[in-house]
Design an enzyme around this catalytic site. Structure first.
Site, PDB file in Angstrom:
ATOM      1  N   SER A   1       0.775  -1.288  -0.044  1.00 29.55           N
ATOM      2  CA  SER A   1      -0.057  -0.053   0.020  1.00 29.55           C
ATOM      3  C   SER A   1       0.760   1.322   0.086  1.00 29.55           C
ATOM      4  CB  SER A   1      -0.925  -0.024   1.079  1.00 29.55           C
ATOM      5  OG  SER A   1      -1.915   1.113   1.144  1.00 29.55           O
TER       6      SER A   1
ATOM      7  N   HIS B   1      -7.955  -5.563  -0.410  1.00 29.08           N
ATOM      8  CA  HIS B   1      -6.684  -4.735   0.109  1.00 29.08           C
ATOM      9  C   HIS B   1      -5.466  -5.334   0.775  1.00 29.08           C
ATOM     10  CE1 HIS B   1      -4.304  -0.950  -0.171  1.00 29.08           C
ATOM     11  NE2 HIS B   1      -4.422  -0.724   1.051  1.00 29.08           N
TER      12      HIS B   1
ATOM     13  N   ASP C   1     -10.073  -4.565  -4.138  1.00 26.44           N
ATOM     14  CA  ASP C   1      -9.607  -3.713  -3.375  1.00 26.44           C
ATOM     15  C   ASP C   1     -10.433  -2.327  -3.116  1.00 26.44           C
ATOM     16  OD1 ASP C   1      -8.274  -1.836  -2.081  1.00 26.44           O
ATOM     17  OD2 ASP C   1      -6.230  -2.557  -2.830  1.00 26.44           O
TER      18      ASP C   1
END
Length: 251
Positions: free
Chosen positions: A101, A227, A197
């Site tokens: 991320s 995610h 996601d």
């Protein structure tokens, strides 16, 4: 949770980290926004790398996990500096950055700032330039909070506590953008991205692939992936992606 080592920073703060010595290319794990080095992927990858004798390092940014400092004092520039300090002081030889991320954004910044050390990159729902989307998606109330008090508390499904989004984070993000043109990195890359996601649009992985100058970029889209990408099948994909990139670097 084992006791980490501490890397002293010039401003008196300390970055907590764990380093396992081993063969190069080594692997450095960069965690996400308000995440830390004790997450499922970071720990599982450590066990896998130790099992094959590969150097592995995980750490916490300023204001995250076991490092000192306040989260609200952090920003992309500072957290990138923390990651570079770990790279420079705690590892040797070529490194493959694994960025989850926000860690994907920081990992790409590391690749641009240390081209002599960063030899490969693996992104897990990599989120470069996410502050642009964050700002664009803010409600009028959130924008008013930013103007009035310098921060906004954003509810999130990933934590019982809201994320504190500061004006400093948003403004500093503009100084660290990597998706506005080509990303001049030519090492091997593998991007893992869930298509369910709800934090990072899955098309982001394809956009990163297009921006990278490298001709060796693989993208894995996981149809049912979220995610986190922390299910066992996701972890297995991560192991294979990381070791494949490391093998290319070590050739």
């Amino acid at each position: 949770m084992s006791t980490p080592e501490l890397l002293q920073r010039p401003d008196g703060q300390s970055i907590a980290y764990h380093h396992s010595a081993g063969e190069s290319a080594g692997v450095i794990f960069c965690s996400g926004f308000m995440s830390d080095m004790e997450g499922t992927k970071a720990i599982a990858l450590e066990a896998a790398m130790q099992g094959i004798g590969r150097s592995y390092t995980r750490f916490d940014y300023l204001g995250h996990g076991q490092s000192t400092g306040n989260f609200t004092d952090g920003c992309i520039s500072r957290w990138t500096d923390d990651a570079l300090a770990v790279l420079d002081n705690c590892t040797a030889g070529p490194q493959v950055i694994v960025g989850s991320s926000m860690g994907g954004w920081i990992g790409l910044r590391m690749a641009l700032l240390r081209p002599d050390r960063v030899a490969g990159f693996v992104g897990i729902a990599a989120a470069p330039d996410f502050t642009l989307r964050m700002r664009a998606d803010m409600s009028d109330e959130a924008k008013a909070d930013i103007e009035r008090q310098g921060y906004w508390e954003e509810p999130t499904e990933y934590s019982d506590e809201p994320y504190t989004i500061t004006r400093k984070l948003l403004d500093d993000g503009d100084r660290n953008l990597v998706m506005q043109g080509d990303i001049p990195f030519d090492g091997p890359v593998h991007l893992l991205q869930g298509m369910k996601d709800d934090s990072v649009p899955w098309e982001t992985a394809l956009q990163i692939q297009e921006k990278l100058t490298s001709t060796d970029v693989d993208v894995t889209l996981v149809k049912d992936g979220d995610h986190r990408l922390s299910e066992q099948d996701d972890i297995n994909r991560l192991f294979i992606a990381v070791e494949t990139v490391c093998a290319k670097v070590s050739r």
